[in-house]
Design a protein around this motif. Structure first.
Motif, PDB file in Angstrom:
ATOM      1  N   THR A  37      -6.298  13.347   6.194  1.00 20.67           N
ATOM      2  CA  THR A  37      -4.997  13.752   5.657  1.00 20.67           C
ATOM      3  C   THR A  37      -3.816  13.098   6.369  1.00 20.67           C
ATOM      4  OG1 THR A  37      -4.763  15.647   7.151  1.00 20.67           O
ATOM      5  CG2 THR A  37      -5.932  16.024   5.054  1.00 20.67           C
ATOM      6  N   GLU A  39      -2.514  14.496   8.834  1.00 14.11           N
ATOM      7  CA  GLU A  39      -1.749  15.683   9.228  1.00 14.11           C
ATOM      8  C   GLU A  39      -2.362  16.358  10.447  1.00 14.11           C
ATOM      9  OE1 GLU A  39       1.008  16.662   7.742  1.00 14.11           O
ATOM     10  OE2 GLU A  39       0.940  15.632   5.815  1.00 14.11           O
ATOM     11  N   ALA A  68      -5.336  20.825   2.565  1.00 14.02           N
ATOM     12  CA  ALA A  68      -6.729  20.693   3.005  1.00 14.02           C
ATOM     13  C   ALA A  68      -6.933  21.798   4.025  1.00 14.02           C
ATOM     14  CB  ALA A  68      -6.991  19.326   3.631  1.00 14.02           C
ATOM     15  N   TYR A 126      -6.894  15.845  -0.926  1.00 10.56           N
ATOM     16  CA  TYR A 126      -5.556  15.864  -0.325  1.00 10.56           C
ATOM     17  C   TYR A 126      -4.590  14.985  -1.126  1.00 10.56           C
ATOM     18  CZ  TYR A 126      -1.792  15.235   3.014  1.00 10.56           C
ATOM     19  OH  TYR A 126      -0.564  15.189   3.602  1.00 10.56           O
ATOM     20  N   THR A 130      -1.282  16.431  -3.179  1.00  9.45           N
ATOM     21  CA  THR A 130       0.032  16.117  -2.629  1.00  9.45           C
ATOM     22  C   THR A 130       0.767  15.024  -3.408  1.00  9.45           C
ATOM     23  OG1 THR A 130      -0.919  14.575  -1.020  1.00  9.45           O
ATOM     24  CG2 THR A 130      -0.601  16.865  -0.307  1.00  9.45           C
TER      25      THR A 130
END
Length: 143
Positions: A37, A39, A68, A126, A130
């Motif tokens: 991701t 992230e 996620a 993901y 997004t």
């Protein structure tokens, strides 16, 4: 986990997992999902999330949720795939032993599955969630 530092509340959740396989798998998923991701992990109750997505259903209901995430449960680890399991049916055929619901993937031991396949599934989910406001419920995704 290598990469971004794990926040204290996430560390506490993972460290509190009693089952050694689930705890080991949670450590693995911290790195895998961060890579997939881009992230950092955060805690949302008993779930470890990565990124956020906005949803709005035809009914008018809307909100935001983890794009996620996973939860180390007692019996197995849950991977959340809110774009729906069907969106990943081809990859799931190569994953290894698993069970699933409409938007959840259940894994008993990550050492028995192909982690590269799992990382691709998480990354695809993901990206789908997004890309903009997502309008489908998990049971409608991939249809």
């Amino acid at each position: 986990m290598t990469g971004p530092e794990v926040p204290q509340d996430v560390r506490e959740l993972v460290d509190a997992v009693e089952h050694p396989v689930r705890r080991r798998d949670a450590e693995t998923l911290l790195g895998l999902m961060s890579r997939a991701t881009g992230e950092a992990p955060y805690r949302e109750g008993s779930i470890v999330g990565f990124g956020r997505y906005r949803y709005e259903y035809a009914s008018g209901r809307s909100g935001d949720a983890a794009a996620a995430g996973f939860a180390p449960r007692k019996a197995r680890t849950v991977i959340y795939l809110m774009d729906g399991i069907e969106a990943h049916s081809e990859e799931l055929g190569r994953l290894g032993p698993h069970q699933h619901g409409v938007g959840c993937l259940y894994l008993k031991d990550l050492e028995q599955v192909d982690l590269a396949v799992l990382e691709r599934i998480v990354a695809t989910c993901y990206r789908t969630l997004t890309a903009g406001t997502y309008g489908l419920r998990a049971r409608e995704g991939g249809a």
